[in-house]
Design an enzyme around this catalytic site. Structure first.
Site, PDB file in Angstrom:
ATOM      1  CB  SER A 133      -0.960   0.016   1.195  1.00  0.00           C
ATOM      2  OG  SER A 133      -0.262  -0.008   2.408  1.00  0.00           O
ATOM      3  CG  HIS A 186      -0.542   4.443   4.669  1.00  0.00           C
ATOM      4  ND1 HIS A 186      -1.605   4.012   5.442  1.00  0.00           N
ATOM      5  CD2 HIS A 186      -0.008   3.319   4.124  1.00  0.00           C
ATOM      6  CE1 HIS A 186      -1.715   2.702   5.351  1.00  0.00           C
ATOM      7  NE2 HIS A 186      -0.759   2.258   4.571  1.00  0.00           N
TER       8      HIS A 186
END
Length: 263
Positions: A133, A186
């Protein structure tokens, strides 16, 4: 009423058969590493995860291996589902060799190094991260910048929300819904995606002339099924379409979703 089962099965099968080479390879490697990680003789996650205080000259490989290693089956599945359409779009636009060079180069090493600096130097912590991710959020950052150039705001009631903030909102939502995810990881991915979308990382990409030479010398287009040549890509490199009258156009943005980076 449409046949939903037939639609989903046929479309999914057709889409899978059309996936370009690099995207196929990344999905396959992620699945194979998940299978390897099931055994308990060798701790794959400990070996390949990004652990800030264990980065040295001999363990620098972690900077490139951590996006390929996942915690469990669901972590692997969700990341594959989120990454595949984004990676496929990127490879179709820029070519297989460029995708290989960028995703095992600056688009992975830059967010990894940024994470290590912030985690160790600023937060004085040592949280382990792993998962694809990081690439998903990076590509969402690219998409957000591209979308902002053509559609600067999302209108929600009486509010005008800048479209470039969308990945930031998604990082917060992911952190709230998945407490074990890495918010900092992230955010590092989104930040590098912003830089790529703004064009600041163009100089790190391999020159097109060199790519053509390699492709011609090795006859990659003829030898490798699903290979995307630098001259067969859907759009121009780095957001510029071919022109006929001296003008240029902006490349449509990437689209996709995201999942967690790690624990």
């Amino acid at each position: 009423m449409p046949n939903i089962q037939g639609f989903s099965t046929l479309r999914a099968r057709s889409y899978a058969f059309r996936l370009p080479l690099f995207t196929r390879a990344m999905v396959l490697i992620i699945v194979l590493l998940w299978i390897v990680g099931i055994q308990s003789v060798w701790n794959l996650r400990q070996w390949g995860a990004l652990i800030p205080d264990q980065i040295s000259f001999t363990t620098a490989y972690r900077i490139n291996t951590f996006p390929l290693i996942h915690l469990n089956f669901f972590h692997t599945l969700f990341n594959i589902l989120a990454l595949t359409p984004l990676m496929e779009r990127f490879e179709s636009e820029y070519g297989t060799l460029t995708s290989l060079a960028m995703f095992f180069g600056p688009l992975t090493t830059l967010p990894a190094v940024l994470y290590i600096i912030l985690e160790r130097g600023v937060l004085r912590s040592n949280n382990t991260v792993m998962g694809a991710s990081i690439w998903v959020f990076l590509l969402l950052g690219v998409e957000a910048i591209r979308t902002y150039k053509t559609n600067p705001y999302l209108v929600i009631g009486t509010y005008h929300v800048p479209t470039w903030t969308t990945p930031l909102v998604l990082t917060l939502v992911t952190a709230a819904l998945v407490p074990s995810s890495s918010l900092l990881g992230h955010l590092c991915g989104v930040g590098v995606g912003y830089l790529f979308g703004l064009g600041y990382l163009k100089f790190l990409a391999p020159p097109e002339k060199a790519l053509r030479w390699v492709e011609g010398r090795l006859n990659l287009l003829g030898r490798l099924p699903h290979y995307v040549s630098v001259d067969q890509k859907t759009y121009g490199r780095f957001g510029v379409l071919p022109t006929t009258g001296g003008g240029s156009s902006t490349l449509p943005g990437l689209v996709g979703s995201s999942q967690r980076l790690g624990p």
